[in-house]
Design a protein around this motif. Structure first.
Motif, PDB file in Angstrom:
ATOM      1  N   MET A   1     -36.334  -9.172  -7.973  1.00 37.04           N
ATOM      2  CA  MET A   1     -37.783  -9.346  -8.108  1.00 37.04           C
ATOM      3  C   MET A   1     -38.514  -8.227  -7.368  1.00 37.04           C
ATOM      4  O   MET A   1     -38.004  -7.661  -6.410  1.00 37.04           O
TER       5      MET A   1
ATOM      6  N   ARG B   1     -47.395 -17.818 -13.972  1.00 34.97           N
ATOM      7  CA  ARG B   1     -47.983 -17.433 -12.678  1.00 34.97           C
ATOM      8  C   ARG B   1     -49.301 -16.708 -12.812  1.00 34.97           C
ATOM      9  O   ARG B   1     -50.184 -16.846 -11.994  1.00 34.97           O
TER      10      ARG B   1
ATOM     11  N   ARG C   1     -47.922  -6.558 -10.023  1.00 30.56           N
ATOM     12  CA  ARG C   1     -48.533  -6.800  -8.720  1.00 30.56           C
ATOM     13  C   ARG C   1     -49.440  -5.651  -8.294  1.00 30.56           C
ATOM     14  O   ARG C   1     -50.135  -5.765  -7.310  1.00 30.56           O
TER      15      ARG C   1
ATOM     16  N   GLN D   1     -34.829 -12.685 -18.782  1.00 28.70           N
ATOM     17  CA  GLN D   1     -33.735 -13.549 -18.296  1.00 28.70           C
ATOM     18  C   GLN D   1     -33.840 -14.949 -18.878  1.00 28.70           C
ATOM     19  O   GLN D   1     -32.853 -15.671 -18.951  1.00 28.70           O
TER      20      GLN D   1
ATOM     21  N   LEU E   1     -34.626 -10.242 -14.741  1.00 32.26           N
ATOM     22  CA  LEU E   1     -33.718 -10.355 -13.602  1.00 32.26           C
ATOM     23  C   LEU E   1     -32.287 -10.326 -14.108  1.00 32.26           C
ATOM     24  O   LEU E   1     -32.005 -10.835 -15.196  1.00 32.26           O
TER      25      LEU E   1
ATOM     26  N   THR F   1     -29.648 -11.612 -11.961  1.00 40.86           N
ATOM     27  CA  THR F   1     -29.068 -12.855 -11.444  1.00 40.86           C
ATOM     28  C   THR F   1     -30.130 -13.732 -10.777  1.00 40.86           C
ATOM     29  O   THR F   1     -31.200 -13.274 -10.403  1.00 40.86           O
ATOM     30  N   ASP F   2     -29.762 -15.008 -10.612  1.00 43.79           N
ATOM     31  CA  ASP F   2     -30.658 -15.987  -9.994  1.00 43.79           C
ATOM     32  C   ASP F   2     -30.441 -16.020  -8.474  1.00 43.79           C
ATOM     33  O   ASP F   2     -29.708 -15.200  -7.916  1.00 43.79           O
ATOM     34  N   PHE F   3     -31.066 -16.994  -7.814  1.00 42.60           N
ATOM     35  CA  PHE F   3     -31.033 -17.064  -6.344  1.00 42.60           C
ATOM     36  C   PHE F   3     -29.652 -17.451  -5.817  1.00 42.60           C
ATOM     37  O   PHE F   3     -29.419 -17.366  -4.611  1.00 42.60           O
TER      38      PHE F   3
ATOM     39  N   PHE G   1     -28.380 -15.164 -15.407  1.00 42.72           N
ATOM     40  CA  PHE G   1     -29.166 -15.987 -16.336  1.00 42.72           C
ATOM     41  C   PHE G   1     -28.549 -15.825 -17.728  1.00 42.72           C
ATOM     42  O   PHE G   1     -27.944 -14.788 -18.022  1.00 42.72           O
TER      43      PHE G   1
ATOM     44  N   VAL H   1     -31.594 -12.001  -4.802  1.00 41.43           N
ATOM     45  CA  VAL H   1     -32.879 -12.656  -4.533  1.00 41.43           C
ATOM     46  C   VAL H   1     -32.618 -13.969  -3.795  1.00 41.43           C
ATOM     47  O   VAL H   1     -31.814 -14.788  -4.241  1.00 41.43           O
TER      48      VAL H   1
ATOM     49  N   GLN I   1     -31.773 -23.679 -11.653  1.00 38.51           N
ATOM     50  CA  GLN I   1     -31.820 -22.219 -11.802  1.00 38.51           C
ATOM     51  C   GLN I   1     -33.247 -21.734 -11.957  1.00 38.51           C
ATOM     52  O   GLN I   1     -33.633 -20.705 -11.394  1.00 38.51           O
ATOM     53  N   VAL I   2     -34.057 -22.487 -12.710  1.00 38.15           N
ATOM     54  CA  VAL I   2     -35.421 -22.014 -12.987  1.00 38.15           C
ATOM     55  C   VAL I   2     -36.418 -22.694 -12.068  1.00 38.15           C
ATOM     56  O   VAL I   2     -36.514 -23.924 -12.026  1.00 38.15           O
TER      57      VAL I   2
ATOM     58  N   ILE J   1     -40.340 -21.356 -11.126  1.00 38.72           N
ATOM     59  CA  ILE J   1     -41.302 -20.262 -11.243  1.00 38.72           C
ATOM     60  C   ILE J   1     -41.981 -20.036  -9.899  1.00 38.72           C
ATOM     61  O   ILE J   1     -42.350 -20.998  -9.211  1.00 38.72           O
ATOM     62  N   GLY J   2     -42.132 -18.781  -9.502  1.00 40.34           N
ATOM     63  CA  GLY J   2     -42.777 -18.479  -8.223  1.00 40.34           C
ATOM     64  C   GLY J   2     -42.790 -16.990  -7.967  1.00 40.34           C
ATOM     65  O   GLY J   2     -42.225 -16.209  -8.740  1.00 40.34           O
TER      66      GLY J   2
HETATM   67  C1  LIG Z   1     -34.514 -15.452  -8.578  1.00 40.92           C
HETATM   68  C2  LIG Z   1     -35.113 -16.468  -9.495  1.00 40.92           C
HETATM   69  C3  LIG Z   1     -36.361 -16.241 -10.073  1.00 40.92           C
HETATM   70  N1  LIG Z   1     -36.895 -17.167 -10.895  1.00 40.92           N
HETATM   71  C4  LIG Z   1     -38.234 -16.937 -11.482  1.00 40.92           C
HETATM   72  C5  LIG Z   1     -39.286 -16.603 -10.466  1.00 40.92           C
HETATM   73  C6  LIG Z   1     -40.284 -15.812 -11.249  1.00 40.92           C
HETATM   74  O1  LIG Z   1     -41.157 -16.748 -11.892  1.00 40.92           O
HETATM   75  C7  LIG Z   1     -39.418 -15.086 -12.303  1.00 40.92           C
HETATM   76  C8  LIG Z   1     -39.122 -13.643 -11.954  1.00 40.92           C
HETATM   77  O2  LIG Z   1     -40.294 -12.894 -11.786  1.00 40.92           O
HETATM   78  P1  LIG Z   1     -40.403 -11.280 -11.665  1.00 40.92           P
HETATM   79  O3  LIG Z   1     -41.193 -11.037 -10.425  1.00 40.92           O
HETATM   80  O4  LIG Z   1     -41.158 -10.897 -12.903  1.00 40.92           O
HETATM   81  O5  LIG Z   1     -39.027 -10.701 -11.639  1.00 40.92           O
HETATM   82  O6  LIG Z   1     -38.192 -15.807 -12.344  1.00 40.92           O
HETATM   83  C9  LIG Z   1     -36.204 -18.318 -11.211  1.00 40.92           C
HETATM   84  O7  LIG Z   1     -36.693 -19.161 -11.983  1.00 40.92           O
HETATM   85  N2  LIG Z   1     -34.981 -18.544 -10.638  1.00 40.92           N
HETATM   86  C10 LIG Z   1     -34.402 -17.665  -9.788  1.00 40.92           C
HETATM   87  O8  LIG Z   1     -33.278 -17.926  -9.296  1.00 40.92           O
END
Ligand SMILES: Cc1cn([C@H]2C[C@H](O)[C@@H](COP(=O)(O)O)O2)c(=O)[nH]c1=O
Ligand SMILES: Nc1ncnc2c1ncn2[C@@H]1O[C@H](COP(=O)(O)OP(=O)(O)O)[C@@H](O)[C@H]1O
Ligand SMILES: [Zn+2]
Length: 192
Positions: A11, A43, A52, A90, A116, A118-120, A125, A154, A169-170, A172-173
Motif C-alpha cells: 500500500m 474510501r 493520496r 487484487q 496489491l 499480498t494481504d496482511f 489475493f 503490509v 482477508q478483505v 477496507i481502510g
Molecule cells: C493489505 C490489505 C489491504 N486491504 C484493502 C485496504 C485498502 O482498502 C485496499 C488497498 O488500497 P491501496 O492503498 O489502493 O493499495 O485493500 C484488504 O482488504 N486486505 C488486506 O490484507
C-alpha cells in the motif's frame, strides 16, 4: 497486439497515482481510457479513483459477479476504447482476470491492472494470483519501510497500533488500518 500489465506493490506506493497519470497520458493524445475500481473499496467515494497526492477521476465499478468481457464489449460498442485501467485489481476474481485476458486477446485493447500482491498475512489475493500468472508484463511499484528498505509487506493494525495476526482477508481502510513495511519489520511486528 495489445498486452495485459500488472502493476503491483504494497500500500501507499503510488498505484492509483500511476493509474491516473496513465489515464492523463492517453487523454492528452486524444485517446479514450476507461477506469474501473472495486465497488467494495469506497474510501474515496463510490465510482472514484483518488491518489493520496490529490488527483481524482471518475471510474466504473466492478463487483465480483460482473462479466468484464461482456461489459467491455457493450461499452466499446458505444465508442472506441483505447485502454482499460483497473484499480484495486487484487479484488478481481479468477474468472474476471480471464475475462480481461479476452479483452486483450479478442478486442485487442490493452488492460493495465494496479493492485496489491499480498494481504496482511502475506497471502496472495485471488486477483493478484491470476494476474501474476497470466499478465504479459509484471511491474513492481516500490515504496519504503520506516527503516529505508523496500516495503513489500503490509501490516494490519488494531486501534493501539499492534499488528493483527488473523481475520478476514478483505477489510477496507487506509493509513488508519495499514502500514507498509519490509519483510524483516513485518516478522518483528508479528513476533515471527
Ligand atoms: C493489505 C490489505 C489491504 N486491504 C484493502 C485496504 C485498502 O482498502 C485496499 C488497498 O488500497 P491501496 O492503498 O489502493 O493499495 O485493500 C484488504 O482488504 N486486505 C488486506 O490484507
Ligand atoms: N509522483 C509521486 N511523487 C512523489 N510521491 C508520490 C507520487 N505518487 C505517489 N506518491 C506517494 O505515494 C503515496 C501513495 O499514493 P497512492 O497513489 O494513493 O498509492 P497506492 O494506490 O499505491 O496506495 C502518496 O501519499 C505519496 O506519498
Ligand atoms: Zn523495515
Amino acid at each position: 497486439m495489445a498486452q495485459m500489465y500488472f502493476y503491483y506493490s504494497a500500500m501507499n506506493a503510488g498505484k492509483s497515482t500511476t493509474l491516473l497519470q496513465s489515464s492523463f497520458n492517453y487523454r492528452e493524445r486524444g485517446m479514450t481510457p476507461i477506469i474501473f475500481t472495486a465497488a467494495i473499496d469506497d474510501r474515496f467515494g463510490k465510482g472514484k479513483v483518488s491518489s493520496r497526492i490529490g488527483l481524482q477521476e471518475d471510474a466504473e465499478l466492478f463487483n465480483s459477479t460482473d462479466d468484464l468481457y461482456q461489459t467491455l464489449i457493450q461499452i466499446s460498442a458505444a465508442g472506441k476504447i483505447d485502454c482499460v485501467l483497473i484499480d484495486e485489481s487484487q479484488f478481481l476474481t479468477k474468472d474476471q482476470v480471464y475475462q480481461l485476458t479476452e479483452v486483450v486477446d479478442k478486442l485487442d485493447i490493452p488492460v493495465l491492472c494496479y493492485g496489491l500482491r499480498t494481504d496482511f498475512l502475506g497471502e496472495l489475493f485471488e486477483g493478484s494470483r491470476y494476474l501474476l500468472s497470466w499478465a504479459d508484463k509484471l511491474v513492481e511499484l516500490k515504496t519504503i519501510c520506516h527503516c529505508g528498505r523496500k516495503a513489500n509487506m503490509v501490516i494490519r493494525q488494531d486501534a493501539k497500533g499492534n499488528a493483527i495476526a488473523g481475520g478476514n482477508q478483505v477489510e477496507i481502510g487506509g493509513n488508519d488500518l495499514y502500514v507498509s513495511v519490509c519483510r524483516a519489520h513485518y516478522k518483528e511486528a508479528l513476533g515471527l
